[in-house]
Structures are given as C-alpha cells and as structure tokens.
Design a protein around this motif. Sequence first.
Motif, short mmCIF file in Angstrom:
data_model
loop_
_atom_site.label_atom_id
_atom_site.label_comp_id
_atom_site.label_asym_id
_atom_site.label_seq_id
_atom_site.Cartn_x
_atom_site.Cartn_y
_atom_site.Cartn_z
N GLU A 62 0.84 -1.21 0.00
CA GLU A 62 0.00 0.00 0.00
C GLU A 62 0.87 1.25 0.00
O GLU A 62 0.53 2.25 -0.64
CB GLU A 62 -0.95 0.00 1.20
CG GLU A 62 -2.11 -0.97 1.03
CD GLU A 62 -3.35 -0.53 1.79
OE1 GLU A 62 -4.45 -0.70 1.25
OE2 GLU A 62 -3.22 -0.03 2.92
N GLN A 142 0.17 -2.31 9.93
CA GLN A 142 -0.23 -3.57 9.30
C GLN A 142 0.68 -4.73 9.70
O GLN A 142 0.22 -5.87 9.82
CB GLN A 142 -0.27 -3.43 7.77
CG GLN A 142 -1.45 -2.57 7.33
CD GLN A 142 -1.83 -2.80 5.87
OE1 GLN A 142 -1.83 -3.92 5.39
NE2 GLN A 142 -2.14 -1.73 5.18
N ARG A 177 -7.33 -0.93 7.72
CA ARG A 177 -6.02 -1.52 7.38
C ARG A 177 -5.89 -2.88 8.04
O ARG A 177 -5.25 -3.79 7.51
CB ARG A 177 -4.89 -0.63 7.88
CG ARG A 177 -4.86 0.75 7.30
CD ARG A 177 -4.45 0.78 5.86
NE ARG A 177 -4.35 2.14 5.41
CZ ARG A 177 -4.81 2.59 4.26
NH1 ARG A 177 -5.39 1.78 3.39
NH2 ARG A 177 -4.68 3.86 3.93
N ARG A 180 -7.23 -5.81 6.02
CA ARG A 180 -6.25 -6.22 5.00
C ARG A 180 -5.17 -7.09 5.64
O ARG A 180 -4.85 -8.18 5.16
CB ARG A 180 -5.66 -4.94 4.39
CG ARG A 180 -4.71 -5.16 3.26
CD ARG A 180 -4.17 -3.81 2.77
NE ARG A 180 -3.39 -4.01 1.57
CZ ARG A 180 -2.13 -4.46 1.56
NH1 ARG A 180 -1.53 -4.74 2.69
NH2 ARG A 180 -1.50 -4.63 0.41
N HIS A 183 -6.33 -10.55 6.82
CA HIS A 183 -6.48 -11.52 5.74
C HIS A 183 -5.12 -12.10 5.36
O HIS A 183 -4.98 -13.32 5.22
CB HIS A 183 -7.14 -10.86 4.53
CG HIS A 183 -7.47 -11.83 3.44
ND1 HIS A 183 -8.49 -12.76 3.55
CD2 HIS A 183 -6.92 -12.03 2.23
CE1 HIS A 183 -8.54 -13.49 2.45
NE2 HIS A 183 -7.60 -13.07 1.62
N GLY A 195 -14.10 -2.09 5.90
CA GLY A 195 -12.87 -2.83 5.59
C GLY A 195 -13.11 -3.95 4.60
O GLY A 195 -12.34 -4.14 3.65
N THR A 198 -13.74 -2.46 1.21
CA THR A 198 -12.53 -1.82 0.66
C THR A 198 -11.60 -2.86 0.03
O THR A 198 -11.03 -2.62 -1.03
CB THR A 198 -11.79 -1.03 1.76
OG1 THR A 198 -12.66 0.00 2.24
CG2 THR A 198 -10.50 -0.42 1.24
N TYR A 199 -11.47 -4.00 0.69
CA TYR A 199 -10.49 -4.98 0.22
C TYR A 199 -11.12 -6.24 -0.36
O TYR A 199 -10.42 -7.21 -0.64
CB TYR A 199 -9.53 -5.34 1.37
CG TYR A 199 -8.69 -4.16 1.79
CD1 TYR A 199 -7.74 -3.63 0.92
CD2 TYR A 199 -8.88 -3.57 3.02
CE1 TYR A 199 -6.98 -2.53 1.29
CE2 TYR A 199 -8.12 -2.46 3.39
CZ TYR A 199 -7.18 -1.96 2.52
OH TYR A 199 -6.43 -0.86 2.87
N MET A 201 -12.97 -8.43 1.09
CA MET A 201 -12.87 -9.56 2.01
C MET A 201 -14.26 -10.07 2.38
O MET A 201 -15.21 -9.30 2.43
CB MET A 201 -12.16 -9.12 3.31
CG MET A 201 -10.74 -8.69 3.11
SD MET A 201 -9.78 -10.00 2.35
CE MET A 201 -8.70 -9.04 1.32
N THR A 403 -1.69 -9.97 -5.21
CA THR A 403 -3.02 -9.88 -4.62
C THR A 403 -2.92 -10.25 -3.14
O THR A 403 -1.95 -10.86 -2.70
CB THR A 403 -4.01 -10.84 -5.29
OG1 THR A 403 -3.59 -12.19 -4.98
CG2 THR A 403 -4.03 -10.66 -6.80
N LEU A 404 -3.96 -9.91 -2.39
CA LEU A 404 -3.94 -10.25 -0.97
C LEU A 404 -4.03 -11.76 -0.78
O LEU A 404 -3.48 -12.30 0.18
CB LEU A 404 -5.05 -9.53 -0.24
CG LEU A 404 -4.81 -8.02 -0.13
CD1 LEU A 404 -5.90 -7.36 0.71
CD2 LEU A 404 -3.46 -7.73 0.49
#
Lengths: 447, 447
Positions: A62, A142, A177, A180, A183, A195, A198-199, A201, A403-404
Amino acid sequence: MDRPAPPPLHTPAALPLAVDLYELTMLQAYLHSGLGGEATFSLFFRKLPPGRSYAIACGQQEVAELLPTLRFESSALEALAGVPGLSPALLEWLADFRFSGTLRSVREGTPVFPQEPILEISGPLPEVQLLETLVMNQVHTQTVLATKAARLRQAAGPVPLVDFSMRRAHGIEASVRGVRAFHVGGLDATSNVLGGLTYGMPLSGTMAHSFIQAHDSELGAFEDFWATSPAPTFLIDTYDSLQGVDRVIELSRRLGRQPAAVRIDSGDLGAQAREVRRRLDAAGLDSVRIVVSGNLDEQAIAGLRAQEAPIDGFGVGTALGVSRDAPALDLVYKMVDYDGRPRAKRSPGKVQLPGAKQWWRRYDGDGRVLGDVLGLAADRAEGEPQLRARIVAGELLRDTLHTLDEAREHRARELAGLPAARIALEADEPALEAALTPALRALAERH
Amino acid sequence: MDRPAPPPLHTPAALPLAVDLYELTMLQAYLHSGLGGEATFSLFFRKLPPGRSYAIACGQQEVAELLPTLRFESSALEALAGVPGLSPALLEWLADFRFSGTLRSVREGTPVFPQEPILEISGPLPEVQLLETLVMNQVHTQTVLATKAARLRQAAGPVPLVDFSMRRAHGIEASVRGVRAFHVGGLDATSNVLGGLTYGMPLSGTMAHSFIQAHDSELGAFEDFWATSPAPTFLIDTYDSLQGVDRVIELSRRLGRQPAAVRIDSGDLGAQAREVRRRLDAAGLDSVRIVVSGNLDEQAIAGLRAQEAPIDGFGVGTALGVSRDAPALDLVYKMVDYDGRPRAKRSPGKVQLPGAKQWWRRYDGDGRVLGDVLGLAADRAEGEPQLRARIVAGELLRDTLHTLDEAREHRARELAGLPAARIALEADEPALEAALTPALRALAERH
C-alpha cells in the motif's frame, strides 16, 4: 494558535502532512546546506517484542501505491505556512514535491526477523527523509496486526477465524487496514463493513444482544431474526446459553428448518460448547455449527482446541484489533547510505549495520527454510533475494504487486517452511538470526 | 468478490460504513419486525485494565459533532447493495438516515470509573443501533490515549512532555486523534504536524540522527542546523553524548550564542543528563535545557524524577502512541431501555445495570471528590450531574461544547480532587465504585 486549518483528516490532501516536525526542519536544513545527494534508508527492527518469534511484513505494498501519488496541495501548504520557522524555500520545494526515487521491499506476508529490511527507499536525501513517518506509521500498523493474525491462525489450525475487532481498533483507519492485514495473516472473514468492502474480504455477522433485549422473549427475537435471514447464526447467551439452544431447537422443530450456527459469547466456552453440541445432536441438528467469541486470544483458542471443545469457528475482537500483548514493534527507518558512502549510527544499545542491503532466504528441496543471509545490495548469495524493486524513478511497477490472496498464501507457505520450535506460540528457541555476508561483516567492523 | 468499491477510506463518505455487519442485519430485522420504538444505549466499561485506576473520558465531543452530519451517500449505498442479504428496504432506510435522537455525555477530560456511562444515546432503535461501532471506536481510541497521557503527566509533574508517537500509532487517524487526546490528558506539545495543525496544538521538533549521519562530522551537522534554526535543540547521542555536548559547547563559544536545548535519546539517560548538565554549567551554558527520549513510559519518567536527574523535558513515543501496557479498554455499548422499559443482559460475568442513567460526583468545599452516585435518569441525587445533553432531536447544542484547553483544565482539576492513593500510578486501593441510588438498586434487583 492562529493558523489556517489543514485539510480535514479524512481527505487524501491531509496525507502528506503525516510528518513529524523534525522531518520538515531537517529538510529545510538539507536544502540550505545543499545536501541533496542520493540516500538510502532502511526499515527494519532490532528486536522482537517479548512473546514474538517472528513478524509478518505487511502494508509495504500500500505504501508503494501511495508514494507516487503524494502531493502537497494548496490547502496543505497554506496550513504549513502558519508554522513558525518554516522557510518560503521549503514551502516551494514541497509544492513541487514528487517522489522520484526507488522503493525495494519484501513481498507482503513475508516472515521477517531482526535486522532484515522490510523495505529500503533510495533517492535524493530530502525526499527520502520526508517519507519517514508516513512509511513507518503505515507499515508498522499492518505488520503488527498481520503478525497477531498469523499467531491466531497458528492457534486455530483449520478452524475458521472471524475479525470482530472494529470497535476496539485505534480508529476507523486502523480497523480498515487491519482487515487487510488480518487476511494476509490468516483470518477468514470480518464483521467490518468498510474494511471488507474496501479490500473485497468476506463479510460475516451474527446478531446483537440488544436485538434480543428489544424483544419481550428470546424465542420471539429468534423467530423475528429468522424471518429476515435464511441461514442465521443465533446468539444464545443473552440470558443462559443452554436455555438459548433449547429455544433454537424448539423453533427449528416448529419451522422444520435448521439455522447455520449458534454463537456463545460469554462464560466457560468449552463446557458450554460441549453441552450445546450434545443437545443439538440429540435433536438431529448435527449440521448446526457452534461458534464462540468473548475475549479470545491465541492462548485461549489453543486451550479450547487442546481440550477438543466442539467449536466450528472463533470470533476475535480486542486481542486482535490492538494486538493487545504486543501493540508496537520497534520498527526503525535509518539512513544506511548517503552520497555513495555507507553510514551507521553508533549510539549505545542501538548498533546498526551500514550500507544499502539485500537479504536472501535459503530453502531445501522441500521448501524448508535453511536460514537467511543478510548482505550488501551489491553482494551475491545463495537463496531467494527478498528485496525487489516496486518503485523505480518514482514509477510504480504494477506487475511486481501481489493480490492479498497471494500474500496470504505466501505467509502460510513461508511459516510452514520455518522450524516449528522457532515460531511456536511459546517459542523455545531464540528468533532466527540472519548470517552476514563477508562484505557486510567487514563493513560493519570498519564502522 | 465482485462488489462496487466503497468510498475511499480517507473521505467523509466512508465514515457511515464504519459499522459491523450485524448492525445492518439487526437494523433490517428491526425494520421488518416494526421495532422502531425509542431506545437508550449506554457506553461504559465494566472493569479497568490491570494497572489502571481510572480512565479519562475523551472523544465524545467529536462524536457529538459527527453524528448530525452522517449521511449515506450514493457511493456508500452502491457498495452496500453488493452485500448479500441486505434488503432494498434497508438501503432505502439508510438513504434517508439522519440522526434524530439525543446524546448525553460527560465533559471531555472527566475521570470515569466502572459502570459510569461516558455517554448515552436515545432515539428510534434502528438509528441508535446503527451508531454502535462508530461511537465505540472513536471514544475508545481517545479514551485509551488520554488515559495514558494523564498517567504520564502524573509521573512528569511539572516537567514538559512532548508526543513523539506518530510513527508508532495505529494509523494516521489514530495519531491525529491522539494529539487531541494527549492534550486533554496533559501533554504539552506534539511532533505530529497534521495533528498539531488540526487541533491547534503546539508543535515541537528537534533533529534527526540521519541529519548528523549525512554530514562528514557531527560538528559540521550542528553548525549547518544552527544556520537554519535560531534556537535549536541539538541531538547529541548519535555517536557519544558527552563528545556531542562538548561539540555543542565548542560551537557555542565560537559563535557566541546559546542553543535552546540538547537531547539525549539512548543509553542511561539519568547518568548522561547529570554529566551533560555539569559540562554545560561549567561552560556557562546554564540556560541550555536537557531533554530526553527513548522508550520512556510513566515508570521510567517517575524513576528519573525520583533520582533527581536534571531533565527539563521528556519526549514520549511508543508507550504513549499505542498505550502499550493497556491498549484497549473493555468499553461496551449496551441497550438499557427500550419502548419505555428498562432492559439488561444477564450473561455470566457480564451483569449490567438496567435503565437510562445519570450519575453525580460529590465534592467537599475544597473540591475534593467525596464519591460518585449512579442512578436512573429520572433520579435526583446530591452532587454535580455528569451527563449533559449535547444533541437534542438531532441538533448539536454547540454551546454545551468545551475547548480542548477547558477539557485539559477539567481533567487536571478533577484528578487533583480524587484521593491520591486511588489514582496513583501504582494504585494501592481498588478503583472508585459509584454508590447506587435506591431506585437503581431496586430496579437492578428486580431484573
């Protein structure tokens, strides 16, 4: 003080003001003294907090996406103009600021150990100094939260883990955050709507005690909730969990349907889960899951699993949201090279290795980690180099991002490859220590 | 998941999405079941974290300013439309949402104890439920941070305290809210530019180790810095604090000027401060102050003051920024009244007092606190009522708000009025316990 207001906190224009005052005064002195040469700063920690045997690096991607977009807009400059001691030359420089340097970082989700850089930033000294607080703040948040999540994942084994921590996080930003980082660290879902959206999830939610209290009877509340949710999770502990589960069973019989799960949020979770399981099974509701929450941390979860409590999911809040036992990591951002010469600080207890660096992780044929080697950026060593360029000449290299889900898999694979005794919840061996290359060792001895 | 993105985190439109999913599903069920009656929720904690003997309520005034402005804009609604299980009726309700209720809260800076509400919100049940996570998250953050700041202030006595914690805070938002809370709690200045500008707090900054490392000599670095700062604070520990102060003295002699201060950031701070003071005084630089930093917390500061180290200012970072020893408070937001009837939860270990409340603080003629009394909103009792209306019928009562300086003075006065043994850093008496009015006691016994 009579100063123009800065851009409101919840706007992008406020972000470049995330600096400590001394970064601005240092920058001003650099400009005044003509110290605009190329510098490298390294982000790492010297030691782990008590009880921690690794950290999961998170948030650096990020930061990579953010740095090329940072601009001092007029509202920010006007606010700074009111700060005593800042020169017009500094404000002009800030107005023109674009990050023009290089960012090298480890992959999101990488387990890191003392002295191993999470990232290094190179560029004109004033630029690289300016970024100090923003970069530290974002990666610190994070990394602390992903590390806690990874420990919870270790404790929970294959049992699903849901983040319920938004209300305890230090602000909305921290909670978002966190989603993220959680995860990446290994949680499966979150109750945090902003959250999760945003991500991308998975969102998860059950029901509130207040919903039950607003009804005249618990049964009526369950009935009302079932009317709006096809596969509800019933919260059964508002008054008494065993009475609560009996009401769920009664309602299931009457409606000829099965809920998804029941949730217990207080009391002796293991004992209650066993009796609730017994009653559900006796009623033929053996597909109804039992999820528990209420002040859980990795030790409590490991304890419930050790006693083989029939639990199908854990909701974690406070301990996760603030990483309660280790809410901070001793992350530092230190100059290691300036104007072509390695630099280091020698304050007592704060020894630092000079020079821009690279580090390598060595594996055997089965993916087991044999060890890490820390060296200078110009060194060569066996193993997988960990610092990769993400920004070059101010341009984000989008194809180096992950990617996450990839970060999550990377974290899982890397942790699985590390010696279990070193990274156990109660590690009985000291943290992994990177070997130094001969060139780095020689340089450190000269400094 | 394939869902439209929500408004970006750092925009006001994202704020109303600071909800846990269950608040939305509960709300949907309330709407479906016609449960739109008047409810009161109370924000309080059941017990203090270990090592804490009070909490300083903080952040509730920002919440009061925020609630009347909350709106679900189209970007937020579009994002929510992608969440499985949320009904069109719910989204329509959200589109029309305006907070129409009442907020009663204690003054910013008030020391609070278990069971004493920090705030209560009344209004139509769906509205009051919707606010749960946002209100908890914001008040929790500032209350935790203001409490830590107040403890540091107790330890430091009259010695100036500066916030250096931005890099360790859990996000930019946490650091900025922290500046506000730290001021209420008793800090004097901050290095956080965005936070200081946002709240008009004094900014403070010294110099960076990297500035010194970028120079070929420490003396050259000091000289360059002095050229841009008329009254600098020199960081003297980059290589060796005693050599460092000798260079400051040498430069002072040569230039015929005195710097404002020297700063020591590592090593044995007390011993170094004594020797640095001796050398400064011997050189006639007795007006040059000594400030110290480096892993300080309230115990370390109390220890340095107990040994009478000649220190004129403390910079605090990590311990303050995340309230390291107590990063969370067991704050809850519980329904206490619905549709004209007091409600309470009876889960094991989570007993809760029913009914909308008021509480009073009783003082003697010298401002010493005699005790607190907790009762129902309709009760009367001796003492100063603590909960005052801040929002009525959705309208903010601006004239009930206080400045941060007023909040700071209130905190100082109230703490000074409390028994010293109860609120000492290592309190040797249990936390103050509010007496219950007869009406509240009778109601609690019936529930």
